[in-house]
Design a protein around this motif. Structure first.
Motif, PDB file in Angstrom:
ATOM      1  N   PRO A 282      42.387  28.823 -50.515  1.00 57.54           N
ATOM      2  CA  PRO A 282      41.792  29.347 -51.749  1.00 57.54           C
ATOM      3  C   PRO A 282      40.822  30.486 -51.416  1.00 57.54           C
ATOM      4  CG  PRO A 282      41.658  26.960 -51.692  1.00 57.54           C
ATOM      5  CD  PRO A 282      42.098  27.410 -50.321  1.00 57.54           C
ATOM      6  N   TYR A 283      40.727  31.432 -52.308  1.00 56.12           N
ATOM      7  CA  TYR A 283      39.777  32.527 -52.139  1.00 56.12           C
ATOM      8  C   TYR A 283      38.370  31.949 -52.225  1.00 56.12           C
ATOM      9  CZ  TYR A 283      37.231  36.842 -53.138  1.00 56.12           C
ATOM     10  OH  TYR A 283      36.336  37.884 -53.119  1.00 56.12           O
TER      11      TYR A 283
ATOM     12  N   ASN B  62      36.201  32.582 -55.603  1.00 51.95           N
ATOM     13  CA  ASN B  62      36.918  32.557 -56.873  1.00 51.95           C
ATOM     14  C   ASN B  62      35.907  32.460 -58.013  1.00 51.95           C
ATOM     15  OD1 ASN B  62      38.900  32.322 -58.845  1.00 51.95           O
ATOM     16  ND2 ASN B  62      39.099  30.118 -58.563  1.00 51.95           N
TER      17      ASN B  62
ATOM     18  N   ASN C 291      37.602  26.350 -62.884  1.00 51.81           N
ATOM     19  CA  ASN C 291      38.864  25.855 -63.404  1.00 51.81           C
ATOM     20  C   ASN C 291      38.991  24.331 -63.399  1.00 51.81           C
ATOM     21  OD1 ASN C 291      39.031  25.624 -60.652  1.00 51.81           O
ATOM     22  ND2 ASN C 291      40.621  27.148 -60.410  1.00 51.81           N
TER      23      ASN C 291
ATOM     24  N   ILE D  65      52.352  30.946 -57.353  1.00 52.36           N
ATOM     25  CA  ILE D  65      51.024  31.340 -56.910  1.00 52.36           C
ATOM     26  C   ILE D  65      51.196  32.665 -56.179  1.00 52.36           C
ATOM     27  CG2 ILE D  65      49.138  30.738 -55.328  1.00 52.36           C
ATOM     28  CD1 ILE D  65      49.936  27.762 -55.878  1.00 52.36           C
TER      29      ILE D  65
ATOM     30  N   GLU E 115      46.085  33.640 -48.423  1.00 54.11           N
ATOM     31  CA  GLU E 115      44.897  33.393 -49.231  1.00 54.11           C
ATOM     32  C   GLU E 115      45.273  33.663 -50.682  1.00 54.11           C
ATOM     33  OE1 GLU E 115      40.376  34.285 -48.534  1.00 54.11           O
ATOM     34  OE2 GLU E 115      41.334  36.110 -49.297  1.00 54.11           O
ATOM     35  N   ILE E 116      44.841  32.783 -51.576  1.00 58.58           N
ATOM     36  CA  ILE E 116      45.224  32.912 -52.980  1.00 58.58           C
ATOM     37  C   ILE E 116      44.603  34.160 -53.601  1.00 58.58           C
ATOM     38  CG2 ILE E 116      45.106  31.856 -55.269  1.00 58.58           C
ATOM     39  CD1 ILE E 116      45.033  29.121 -53.852  1.00 58.58           C
TER      40      ILE E 116
ATOM     41  N   HIS F  26      44.756  29.764 -58.528  1.00 55.99           N
ATOM     42  CA  HIS F  26      43.905  28.689 -58.004  1.00 55.99           C
ATOM     43  C   HIS F  26      44.091  27.375 -58.760  1.00 55.99           C
ATOM     44  CE1 HIS F  26      41.871  32.071 -56.091  1.00 55.99           C
ATOM     45  NE2 HIS F  26      41.424  31.182 -55.214  1.00 55.99           N
ATOM     46  N   THR F  27      44.187  27.432 -60.083  1.00 57.58           N
ATOM     47  CA  THR F  27      44.329  26.202 -60.857  1.00 57.58           C
ATOM     48  C   THR F  27      45.681  25.560 -60.580  1.00 57.58           C
ATOM     49  OG1 THR F  27      42.909  27.161 -62.548  1.00 57.58           O
ATOM     50  CG2 THR F  27      44.117  25.183 -63.153  1.00 57.58           C
TER      51      THR F  27
ATOM     52  N   TYR G 124      47.311  25.815 -57.815  1.00 54.01           N
ATOM     53  CA  TYR G 124      47.168  25.262 -56.458  1.00 54.01           C
ATOM     54  C   TYR G 124      46.468  23.902 -56.506  1.00 54.01           C
ATOM     55  CZ  TYR G 124      45.183  24.674 -51.792  1.00 54.01           C
ATOM     56  OH  TYR G 124      44.807  24.164 -50.576  1.00 54.01           O
TER      57      TYR G 124
ATOM     58  N   ARG H  69      42.534  39.630 -59.328  1.00 54.17           N
ATOM     59  CA  ARG H  69      41.957  38.312 -59.626  1.00 54.17           C
ATOM     60  C   ARG H  69      41.225  38.324 -60.968  1.00 54.17           C
ATOM     61  NH1 ARG H  69      40.524  38.457 -53.851  1.00 54.17           N
ATOM     62  NH2 ARG H  69      41.850  36.909 -52.830  1.00 54.17           N
TER      63      ARG H  69
END
Length: 117
Positions: free
Chosen positions: A21-22, A25, A29, A49, A56-57, A61-62, A64, A91
């Motif tokens: 995950p970033y 973020n 979420n 995704i 890396e996202i 994210h949600t 994931y 993003r």
């Protein structure tokens, strides 16, 4: 206006343990994770995704986090080749654009009326 078109983006399946995950973020979420997990169970994983070359996202994210909740072993991903600046902008844009839309309540009512719930 020049529009970037990805060179034939394709879906790659990546194990959740290989996705990061970033770290910053900006979207909170937590409230949506269970609902997204329910959606994935009901309709399948219909929106991949988006990750960078290092997995890396960028967006998703949600999805994931919902996938972790569902214990999925592989996640559909698109690997994007974007600069750091474009990743940051994407993003924000990905999350912000949905906030601009409004419901057409009459059309929504028709959709609900035609569903067999």
């Amino acid at each position: 206006m020049e529009i970037l078109l990805s060179d034939s983006p394709h879906i790659t399946f990546i194990a959740p343990s290989e996705i990061t995950p970033y770290y910053n973020n900006p979207r909170k979420n937590e409230a949506a994770i269970a609902k997204v997990a329910e959606s994935i169970q009901a309709f399948g994983f219909q929106q991949p995704i988006v990750v960078d070359q290092e997995h890396e996202i960028i967006v998703g994210h949600t999805r994931y986090l919902a996938s972790l909740q569902l214990n999925l072993s592989e996640l559909p991903c698109i690997i994007a080749d974007l600069s750091e600046e474009k990743k940051r902008a994407y993003r924000i844009a990905d999350n912000r654009t949905g906030e601009e839309a409004e419901w057409d309540w009459e059309a929504l009512a028709v959709e609900f009326d035609q569903m067999d719930l």
